[in-house]
Scaffold this motif. Structure first.
Motif, PDB file in Angstrom:
ATOM      1  N   ARG A   1      13.106   4.121 -14.044  1.00  0.00           N
ATOM      2  CA  ARG A   1      12.644   2.884 -14.661  1.00  0.00           C
ATOM      3  C   ARG A   1      11.273   3.097 -15.310  1.00  0.00           C
TER       4      ARG A   1
ATOM      5  N   GLU B   1      23.163   1.837 -13.368  1.00  0.00           N
ATOM      6  CA  GLU B   1      22.457   0.637 -12.925  1.00  0.00           C
ATOM      7  C   GLU B   1      21.242   0.348 -13.793  1.00  0.00           C
ATOM      8  N   LEU B   2      20.737   1.379 -14.486  1.00  0.00           N
ATOM      9  CA  LEU B   2      19.496   1.258 -15.252  1.00  0.00           C
ATOM     10  C   LEU B   2      19.749   1.241 -16.751  1.00  0.00           C
ATOM     11  N   CYS B   3      20.970   0.842 -17.131  1.00  0.00           N
ATOM     12  CA  CYS B   3      21.349   0.611 -18.534  1.00  0.00           C
ATOM     13  C   CYS B   3      21.564   1.888 -19.337  1.00  0.00           C
TER      14      CYS B   3
ATOM     15  N   GLU C   1      24.221   4.282 -20.692  1.00  0.00           N
ATOM     16  CA  GLU C   1      25.649   4.153 -20.931  1.00  0.00           C
ATOM     17  C   GLU C   1      26.242   5.482 -21.403  1.00  0.00           C
TER      18      GLU C   1
ATOM     19  N   CYS D   1      20.435   4.833 -23.601  1.00  0.00           N
ATOM     20  CA  CYS D   1      19.839   3.632 -23.018  1.00  0.00           C
ATOM     21  C   CYS D   1      19.175   2.886 -24.162  1.00  0.00           C
TER      22      CYS D   1
ATOM     23  N   THR E   1      18.937  -3.612 -24.504  1.00  0.00           N
ATOM     24  CA  THR E   1      19.713  -3.780 -23.271  1.00  0.00           C
ATOM     25  C   THR E   1      18.829  -3.602 -22.047  1.00  0.00           C
ATOM     26  N   PHE E   2      17.998  -2.560 -22.064  1.00  0.00           N
ATOM     27  CA  PHE E   2      17.127  -2.285 -20.914  1.00  0.00           C
ATOM     28  C   PHE E   2      16.116  -3.404 -20.704  1.00  0.00           C
TER      29      PHE E   2
ATOM     30  N   ASN F   1      16.184  -6.457 -21.717  1.00  0.00           N
ATOM     31  CA  ASN F   1      16.815  -7.719 -21.331  1.00  0.00           C
ATOM     32  C   ASN F   1      17.065  -7.766 -19.829  1.00  0.00           C
ATOM     33  N   LYS F   2      17.414  -6.608 -19.263  1.00  0.00           N
ATOM     34  CA  LYS F   2      17.673  -6.553 -17.821  1.00  0.00           C
ATOM     35  C   LYS F   2      16.381  -6.421 -17.022  1.00  0.00           C
ATOM     36  N   PHE F   3      15.426  -5.675 -17.566  1.00  0.00           N
ATOM     37  CA  PHE F   3      14.142  -5.449 -16.900  1.00  0.00           C
ATOM     38  C   PHE F   3      13.019  -5.870 -17.866  1.00  0.00           C
TER      39      PHE F   3
END
Length: 208
Positions: free
Chosen positions: A128, A160-162, A164, A181, A185-186, A188-190
């Motif tokens: 991360r 789990e950390l985007c 793909e 990654c 996308t990342f 938005n999640k974190f």
């Protein structure tokens, strides 16, 4: 020439769940004994294959540090150096021969040299941190990765950390799994990007 990777900071800190993680650029020759020891650890040898005597390994790192398409960092946990990462420009790396890269793509390679870091839940925060670091300090729209497809724990964690999976790539030494990654996308999640502490001191910025 100020390349994409050369514009990255020399030092970065990230905190998660009370643990402080850091990146600091590799300094030559100061860090060579540590890198030499790590490259001879049994868990590192199969993937990195750099278990060389100190002099050949030093020559290897002299060339690496002179190459302007990547930056080399030590990874620290609560003030102690525990691992090593290479952040590289995907399109200018050898990976660029295997995928249609964007000039701003960045990727990373990572190892934990100290076995004391194992089993403590550090892998996800470190990945991360690398993702935040890249997206905060570059224009990269995506991060790329190309680990050996047989490294199954990597696949579970990065999903789990985007990160793909795109496809498998046949490389001379491995069949690599190509991952992307995407920035949007990342984040938005974190969504919370930490504020790094960047050292401007000469001690942190010299590579000599």
């Amino acid at each position: 020439m100020s390349t994409v990777s050369r514009q990255l900071p020399d030092y970065y800190e990230y905190q998660e769940d009370g643990t402080i993680y850091h990146l600091k650029q590799v300094r030559y020759p100061e860090h060579m004994p540590l890198l030499h020891r790590w490259m001879h650890e049994p868990h590192v040898i199969p993937q990195w294959q750099l278990n060389l005597p100190l002099v050949p390994l030093s020559v290897y790192y002299e060339k690496m540090l002179a190459d302007d398409h990547h930056r080399l960092y030590l990874v620290g946990i609560n003030g102690q150096d525990m691992g090593y990462t290479e952040i590289y420009e995907g399109a200018r790396d050898r990976l660029g021969r295997y995928y249609d890269g964007d000039p701003d793509d960045l990727g990373w390679h990572l190892l934990f040299g100290e076995t004391s870091a194992f089993g403590k839940g550090h892998l996800r925060p470190v990945i991360r941190m690398l993702s935040y670091f890249i997206f905060e300090h570059s224009n990269a729209k995506k991060i790329v990765g190309e680990p050996d497809h047989t490294v199954k724990p990597y696949a579970v964690v990065v999903a789990e950390l985007c990160y793909e999976l795109q496809r498998l790539i046949p490389m001379p030494e491995k069949t690599a799994a190509l991952y992307y990654c995407h920035r949007e996308t990342f984040l938005n999640k974190f969504p919370k990007i930490p504020q790094p502490q960047v050292s401007a001191s000469a001690s942190e910025s010299s590579i000599a």
